[in-house]
Scaffold this motif. Structure first.
Motif, PDB file in Angstrom:
ATOM      1  N   VAL A   1      24.150  35.501  77.372  1.00  0.00           N
ATOM      2  CA  VAL A   1      24.800  35.396  76.064  1.00  0.00           C
ATOM      3  C   VAL A   1      24.300  34.126  75.368  1.00  0.00           C
ATOM      4  O   VAL A   1      24.186  33.079  75.999  1.00  0.00           O
TER       5      VAL A   1
ATOM      6  N   GLY B   1      22.195  40.405  75.820  1.00  0.00           N
ATOM      7  CA  GLY B   1      23.385  39.622  75.522  1.00  0.00           C
ATOM      8  C   GLY B   1      24.467  40.454  74.864  1.00  0.00           C
ATOM      9  O   GLY B   1      25.660  40.287  75.154  1.00  0.00           O
ATOM     10  N   ASN B   2      24.055  41.357  74.009  1.00  0.00           N
ATOM     11  CA  ASN B   2      25.046  42.189  73.337  1.00  0.00           C
ATOM     12  C   ASN B   2      25.676  43.198  74.288  1.00  0.00           C
ATOM     13  O   ASN B   2      26.856  43.524  74.165  1.00  0.00           O
TER      14      ASN B   2
ATOM     15  N   ASN C   1      21.339  36.528  70.457  1.00  0.00           N
ATOM     16  CA  ASN C   1      21.284  37.847  71.076  1.00  0.00           C
ATOM     17  C   ASN C   1      20.848  38.881  70.053  1.00  0.00           C
ATOM     18  O   ASN C   1      21.391  38.960  68.955  1.00  0.00           O
TER      19      ASN C   1
ATOM     20  N   GLN D   1      26.264  42.496  77.330  1.00  0.00           N
ATOM     21  CA  GLN D   1      27.238  41.671  78.043  1.00  0.00           C
ATOM     22  C   GLN D   1      28.522  41.542  77.240  1.00  0.00           C
ATOM     23  O   GLN D   1      29.623  41.586  77.773  1.00  0.00           O
ATOM     24  N   LYS D   2      28.370  41.395  75.936  1.00  0.00           N
ATOM     25  CA  LYS D   2      29.575  41.270  75.104  1.00  0.00           C
ATOM     26  C   LYS D   2      30.409  42.543  75.151  1.00  0.00           C
ATOM     27  O   LYS D   2      31.642  42.495  75.174  1.00  0.00           O
TER      28      LYS D   2
ATOM     29  N   ALA E   1      27.318  32.699  70.614  1.00  0.00           N
ATOM     30  CA  ALA E   1      28.190  33.768  71.088  1.00  0.00           C
ATOM     31  C   ALA E   1      29.030  33.268  72.260  1.00  0.00           C
ATOM     32  O   ALA E   1      30.201  33.607  72.389  1.00  0.00           O
ATOM     33  N   ARG E   2      28.432  32.434  73.087  1.00  0.00           N
ATOM     34  CA  ARG E   2      29.164  31.898  74.216  1.00  0.00           C
ATOM     35  C   ARG E   2      30.359  31.094  73.729  1.00  0.00           C
ATOM     36  O   ARG E   2      31.467  31.237  74.242  1.00  0.00           O
TER      37      ARG E   2
END
Ligand code: ATP
Ligand code: ATP
Ligand code: MG
Ligand code: MG
Lengths: 330, 508, 322, 330
Positions: free
Chosen positions: B429, B402-403, B40, B405-406, B433-434
């Motif tokens: 993600v 993706g970030n 990500n 989402q985090k 990271a997942r």
């Protein structure tokens, strides 16, 4: 460039002040500053109300007519019904809150788009405020529709709202409306910027669904925003009544447009690019300074409108094109 | 067949101080599917946006079919044959228009279309495109009424129907389940056989294994590995993209604590079969199933967004019936919603403000928010979830998908709760990271029940103690995540399916 | 009284008032005068209100024609848009009178409050009070017909008295008008503290100037001369130390009555004359204070020429009750 | 319920017509119908322009002032500069297009929010249109700032634009502005509903980013929308000039609000819940019928505003709450 975005508008403001101080006789000085504030106090207070509705992603077109309705109501309470200043004030505030509530409910519960709901409310109020007196202004001694004469009068206490002057540096310098403007401006600023309620209102304006899914009571905040707007407009109307000393038949269209202009100019202040209380106050001040300065230089009224528009457009182009360039892309 | 269609040489791109693409060189051969892998924030979407005319590059050169290529706008790129499905699904569809217009919008924008709309012809053409994609939709329906998966499929279908020379797909399967994805893969294969160059971005290893003919790994704005040949080195690609080896996820199922959630006879929608379900503290249960099988409906009925038709829900032994998210949160039930762009991201806010949104009162005294306090939390969470950013006051819009989402997950992990519902938490993600997030979820699961709603089986296997499979808005099967037989789960997922699309139209 | 035909059966007589301006006390009072006189005659009155839409006003004349009225009063409007409409009405055999708008038609008598005289009388009073050497502020918005006519008087007086110097001109119709003009007057006073007379030939303007003068604390130093009057104006003029020295006005209700009477005369076949001018009255602060006049009714009572204008009268003409 | 949403508003319209036909003397009949059309023609044309900007997700607050500027320009061209009707018309259309272009460029290139840009333009034009004559109205024989007298006059041909009446069923029934309204309404409707350009404009209004990413030239369409709006407003202004026979500075103040109201009411027609040409025309008609009926029933002007507002609000609540209930859920 960042500096230009953040401080460009304020620099323009300062530039205007310097320009007029040099070229307009009598512009510089505390008295002049105070009456500029005074001239924008009512618009400014209304504009702060619109700002609150802009923050939640709405828009309140009814403020102008709420203000004139409040002016008529205050006059009616005191002159026709012979009530005290206190009762009149309470009635006006209650009316403002009630109209805000109705606006809010229309928008939130029945899903009428905000522009539409508040536009309808505007027409409604413009008519409503004229019905009790059949279109006459309200002043002591006026003849009522039933033929009798109104015996009440504006209570001196109420008139002080618009006319009292506090000592500040000079004797009798600071008019009450200016104090109202500053206090309300501060309150709205604190509310929007520093409290969690303000934060949630901005969240609603940016992504209503996300706000709702994080447990924000979106409907309640929206209604609150319209109620704030209604109450502030009613305060503006009372100040108007106190200044004029009568209930004056007026549509409030110009109040609306000027308040909207101030609130929108606020977007450009400090590069906020969103509604904000500080920017709104600066926007109101900007228009006030411009108009007073031009008047002092004896510019005819139509050139004032023209210059107001021109400066507005240039300031906007400057701020927004810079911040657009900064955020990149093509 | 393998001449180079598009060639990038030394491409640079910065956002302010942040140098995102560094002297990136890459060539895309015609007739092959190049998978671009990267963590990500590595710069994949930025690269895509440069190719598709959204961003201008700062330096370097790009040639398309031997000619200099520097599209000044998306329409130029499209006209040159570079067609893109962007990562953000909202950028792909126009909600107020009907499906047909959405499928044909790029043709309407072409000067050659003519002045008037050809209604009948359009509908016929749209039907054709839709059926090619296996989309069983009413083409006259407004897209606003469709879910995120259908929207994604529409954007993909349009791109594929455009006769592209270079087709770019930025995480096209992030909202799709296995069967839709498979249909997509068949189409990609057909296009690439016709000589189209495909650039495919994904974090799903199963997709990559299925579709890739080449893999390009990307790290910190540079190409860190290129894998070609008959047998692709997937592990090498992952290592190249992460810069280190990745360990396997090992799930050891802990002893469940006391019961948190008790569901009996829950009927989600009219006509669905009622089901029972229980969940205990320290348990992480994955809910999976096909698109439209009712996963989100289940999550939403627990979060007060939908009202179930009948049935009883109890939390900690007490009756639970809420009508608003607010009430659910007050009872200790948190939900991270799917479709973050619509349902979660507050675009005007920075990272900190996005994170603290649900529990703002914890950071406020007398309603006044303490910036220092919320910043501290934000920084803690940025570290815990290794969010790639310049700082905690970055605007959320500048983060990679993706970030973002985090950040949305961090929002809900920052506080203790009784029941945590995560709807598609891994959307966009990257794999490491997942894994990190999965670990984090499991680590913190001790004092709550956790339900993770995912449509991808890999994700379920990586995070859950138990896996339940939903079908037709009811629970169809349940598995313990120990020596599971993948085929058995897959049969449960697909076995009970009605013919494709039937579930959707049933509720439309 | 016995009225000549067709007013002997007044219930069958229909007249229409077609208005251009309606918002404000003047227009409301004018309307009440029209209504009262129509009621005294017993005729059926229809009010068509175009709300400052000149094109609509012309249509409304056609509409009145279609309604089959016997007489039409045109209240304000633009010559260019009303000329043809009035002609159409005349062609349809309808009697027409026009108040404060020149429809350039020999068959249509003009009812006028003489705006020129209004301005002239106010300025004569200003010269009487202050001599012929002063610095003046002036409020004017060009393009508004009555203001333009009052402006002529101002230009004349300035030409005749070179000692009168106009140092500042303001004026806006942004509503609330008094409030907007108060803001402008405030800055003019700040820039020109030597102004001693303000000529504000419209009571809303005067009201705004008075607010500014009060706020500037200059009410002892400045005198305001204006035109028009209302109950609110009377109380503003009577305030202690009020700067508002005098105003010149016709009673709008009386003008309304005169309009109906002129029309009634025409309906009975009479001729009210080409021009029916309602003479204005000078009202000074001193007069109001000395006679303790608090509102328009008391003003009418104490000033008979204000309560009733002896124009457009016949021996059979019924008058409204007072 | 679907029926109620789609036809509720139209049913209300028919209901109004029936009500007034029964209770308002002289309301029913072709002349009255034409009169209603005539009274809404100019507002309607302006409202169609706003509709185009609403479709691309914008808003044009400058239409009222564009219309009055066009009126002043037409008068100036003919009366002061003694040009022909043809030249005057071309000049007005060019001005409308130019202002639209500037609005569009401000919004598209310099990223000024539309409300702000067009509000600035509004102030600017309100001033500008008064500068050549120093705020005076323009009529044959007027005195110019330099002391000379304007000798030109409105060409009869130009006046016919606003005053000619076509025979239709009855002799001299159909005024030219009504024909303009109908023709422009049809053109705008066809353009928005049946052409690819209209479809793309709706796409921009719904999701600008997605439209751009699929190859639509968003900027060009936005500019076109503002230019359409400007040109239609200038046509409205010319019709106004032709009807008045002079350039009157006091006319046209209510055009903006009435046009906006009509365009917004249009949202409620046929359950569209979005800007649309048919709805806008119905909205304009609705207001016209209401005011005409009330006038015929001898309602004072202030009750007309009130009733307009009330009926508007009720109609909106009805339509939107129904369609909200239909789409259901959260
Ligand atoms: N508009 C922008 N302004 C500032 N920074 C940006 C912008 N867009 C992207 N970035 C930054 O560029 C970097 C790369 O982002 P990009 O979206 O290309 O990542 P990605 O590889 O697609 O990641 P993901 O897998 O999460 O989608 C990130 O650090 C991001 O914060
Ligand atoms: N408000 C609604 N209007 C129309 N259809 C709906 C609505 N809500 C849900 N649906 C449909 O019901 C079906 C089940 O929805 P749900 O979102 O629960 O499924 P899901 O298994 O979570 O699928 P996904 O993988 O898309 O999240 C979907 O096809 C969806 O389109
Ligand atoms: Mg990305
Ligand atoms: Mg789901």
């Amino acid at each position: 460039m960042d500096l230009a975005i953040r401080y460009g508008f304020l620099a323009l403001l300062v530039g205007l002040v310097v320009f007029f101080s040099v070229f307009a006789n009598g512009f510089a000085g505390p008295r002049s500053a105070v009456f500029i504030f005074q001239s924008v106090a009512i618009t400014g207070i209304l504009a702060l109300g619109v700002t609150c509705t802009l923050v939640v992603g709405g828009f309140d077109l009814s403020i102008g007519s709420v203000a004139t309705s409040s002016m008529m109501l205050a006059a009616y309470m005191m002159v026709v019904l012979e009530q005290s200043a206190f009762v009149a004030i309470i009635a006006c505030l209650a009316m403002g809150a009630l109209i805000g509530l109705i606006n809010g409910l229309l928008i939130v519960k029945t899903k009428v788009p905000d522009l539409l709901a508040t536009l309808g409310m505007m027409f409604l109020l413009v008519g409503l405020q004229r019905i009790p007196t059949e279109g006459r202004s309200i002043a002591t001694g006026m003849t009522l529709p039933d033929g009798s004469t109104a015996e009440g009068s504006f209570s001196p206490l109420f008139l002080q709202l618009g006319r009292h002057r506090f000592d500040f540096m000079l004797d009798n310098l600071l008019p009450a409306p200016v104090v109202f403007l500053v206090v309300i401006g501060l309150l709205v600023w604190v509310f929007l910027e520093l409290t969690r309620h303000g934060r949630l209102m901005y969240a609603i304006g940016s992504n209503e669904r996300a706000a709702s899914l994080t447990g924000t009571n979106v409907n309640r905040y929206k209604i609150v925003a319209y109620m704030i707007s209604g109450v502030l407009a009613s305060i503006g109307g009372m100040l108007l009544a106190a200044r004029l000393g009568r209930g004056d038949i007026a549509s409030g269209t110009n109040l609306l447009l000027d308040a909207v202009a101030a609130a929108l100019i606020g977007f450009a202040v400090l590069g906020a690019a969103k509604p904000n209380a500080f920017g709104t106050s600066m926007g109101a001040l900007f228009v006030g300074i411009l108009l007073q300065g031009l008047t002092m230089m004896n510019a005819p009224y139509y050139t004032q409108d023209f210059i107001k528009g021109l400066v507005l457009v240039i300031a906007l182009v400057f701020t927004f094109s810079l911040s657009a360039r900064k955020s990149g892309g093509h | 067949m393998n001449e180079t269609l598009c060639d990038l040489r030394g491409v640079d791109k910065s956002f302010g101080e942040n140098r995102v693409l560094k002297q990136l060189s890459l060539s895309l051969p015609a007739g092959s599917v190049t998978v671009l892998m990267g963590a990500n924030g590595a710069g994949k979407s930025t690269l895509v946006k440069i190719l598709s005319g959204v961003h201008a590059r700062d330096g370097g050169s790009i040639t398309l079919m031997g000619r200099e290529f520097a599209p000044a706008s998306p329409s130029e790129a499209i006209r040159a044959g570079v067609v893109t499905v962007h990562q953000n699904i909202n950028d792909g569809v126009i909600p107020d228009l009907d499906v047909a217009s959405n499928l044909l919008i790029d043709r309407l924008a072409e000067p050659g279309y003519g002045f008037f709309l050809k209604r009948r012809q359009n509908y016929a053409e749209a039907e054709r495109i839709a059926s090619q994609m296996g989309l069983a939709l009413n083409v006259r329906q407004p897209v606003a009424e469709l879910g995120v998966a259908d929207r994604q499929l529409i954007a993909i279908a349009r791109a594929m129907a455009h006769d592209p020379r270079l087709l770019i797909l930025d995480e096209p399967t992030s909202s799709l389940s296995a069967s839709e994805a498979e249909r997509l893969f068949l189409l990609i294969e057909r296009l690439s056989a016709k000589g189209v160059a495909v650039l495919y971005i994904s974090h799903r290893m199963s997709d990559i294994r299925r579709i890739a003919t080449r893999i390009v790994s990307m790290r910190d704005g540079e190409i860190s590995g290129l894998f070609e040949g008959d047998t692709l080195d997937y592990e090498g690609a992952v290592n190249a993209m992460l810069g280190q080896r990745m360990s396997d996820a090992v799930i050891s199922i802990p002893a469940p604590g006391k019961r948190v959630l008790e569901i009996s006879g829950l009927q989600l929608i009219e006509g669905a079969r009622p089901f029972d379900f229980n969940l205990a503290e320290n348990e992480v249960v994955a809910v999976t199933g096909l698109l439209g099988s009712g996963k989100s409906a289940f999550a939403q009925s627990l979060f007060g967004l939908d009202q179930p038709v009948s049935g009883r829900i109890r939390i900690d032994g007490q009756d639970y019936r809420v009508r608003t998210p607010q009430a659910a949160i007050a009872r200790g039930v948190f939900m991270s919603a799917k479709d973050r762009a619509n349902n979660a991201v507050v675009a005007d806010f920075d990272i900190t403000r996005n994170m603290t949104l649900p529990f703002l009162s914890r950071y406020a005294k007398l309603s006044f928010v303490s910036r220092a306090k919320e910043r501290r939390t934000a920084n803690d969470m940025i570290e815990a979830l290794s969010i790639v950013c310049q700082g905690e006051s970055d605007s959320i819009g500048t983060l990679s998908g993706g970030n973002q989402q985090k950040v949305m997950l961090a929002r809900w992990l920052a506080e203790e709760c009784r029941l945590l519902l995560l709807d598609e938490p891994f959307q966009g993600v990257d794999i490491r990271a997942r894994r990190d997030i999965g670990r984090k979820i499991r680590e913190t699961a001790k004092n709550r029940g956790t339900l993770v709603f995912v449509s991808e089986l890999d994700e379920a296997l990586e995070v859950a103690d138990r896996i339940i499979v939903m079908s037709e808005h009811s629970v169809a099967a349940e598995f313990r995540n120990e020596n599971v037989d993948l085929n058995e789960i897959l049969t449960a997922v697909t076995g009970a399916v009605p013919p494709a699309g039937a579930a959707r139209t049933a509720h439309a | 009284a016995d009225m000549p035909a067709p007013l002997d059966k007044p219930g069958d007589v229909k007249i229409a008032l077609v208005r251009y301006l309606s918002t404000g006390d003047f227009f409301q009072a004018y309307l009440s005068g029209v209504e009262k006189q129509a009621a005294a005659l017993g005729v059926d009155l229809r009010v068509l209100d175009s709300r400052q839409d000149a094109a609509l006003q012309a249509d409304m004349v056609d509409q009145a024609i279609a309604l089959g009225v016997d007489g039409i009063i045109i209240q304000h409007g633009l010559t260019e848009s009303m000329k043809e409409a009035a002609q159409r009405a005349v062609d349809a055999g309808i009697k027409v009178v026009a108040f404060d708008v020149d429809v350039q038609n020999p068959a249509v008598p003009q009812i006028e409050q003489s705006d020129y005289l209004l301005g002239k009388l106010a300025l004569e009073q200003a010269i009487e009070d202050n001599g012929t050497e002063w610095k003046a502020g002036y409020v004017y918005v060009p393009g508004i017909a009555p203001l333009d006519r009052r402006h002529v008087a101002w230009e004349e007086v300035k030409k005749a008295n070179p000692g009168i110097e106009e140092v500042a001109q303001i004026g806006t119709l942004d509503n609330p008008i008094a409030n907007s003009n108060a803001n402008q007057a405030r800055s003019v006073l700040q820039a020109n503290p030597d102004i001693s007379v303000f000529f504000a030939p419209y009571d809303e303007f005067a009201k705004g100037v008075k607010i500014a003068v009060d706020e500037a604390g200059m009410s002892q130093d400045i005198k305001i001369y204006s035109a028009d009057v209302s109950t609110a104006d009377i109380s503003a003029m009577r305030e202690p130390d009020s700067a508002w020295a005098a105003t010149v006005a016709t009673n709008p209700a009386v003008v309304g009555e005169v309009s109906v009477r002129a029309l009634a005369i025409m309906l009975t076949g009479g001729d009210p004359g080409k021009q029916v001018v309602v003479p204005p009255t000078l009202i000074t602060q001193t007069f109001l204070v000395d006679n303790d006049i608090k509102n328009m009714e008391e003003l009418s009572a104490k000033m008979p020429q204000f309560a009733h204008a002896d124009v457009a009268m016949t021996d059979w003409m019924p008058l409204p009750d007072r």
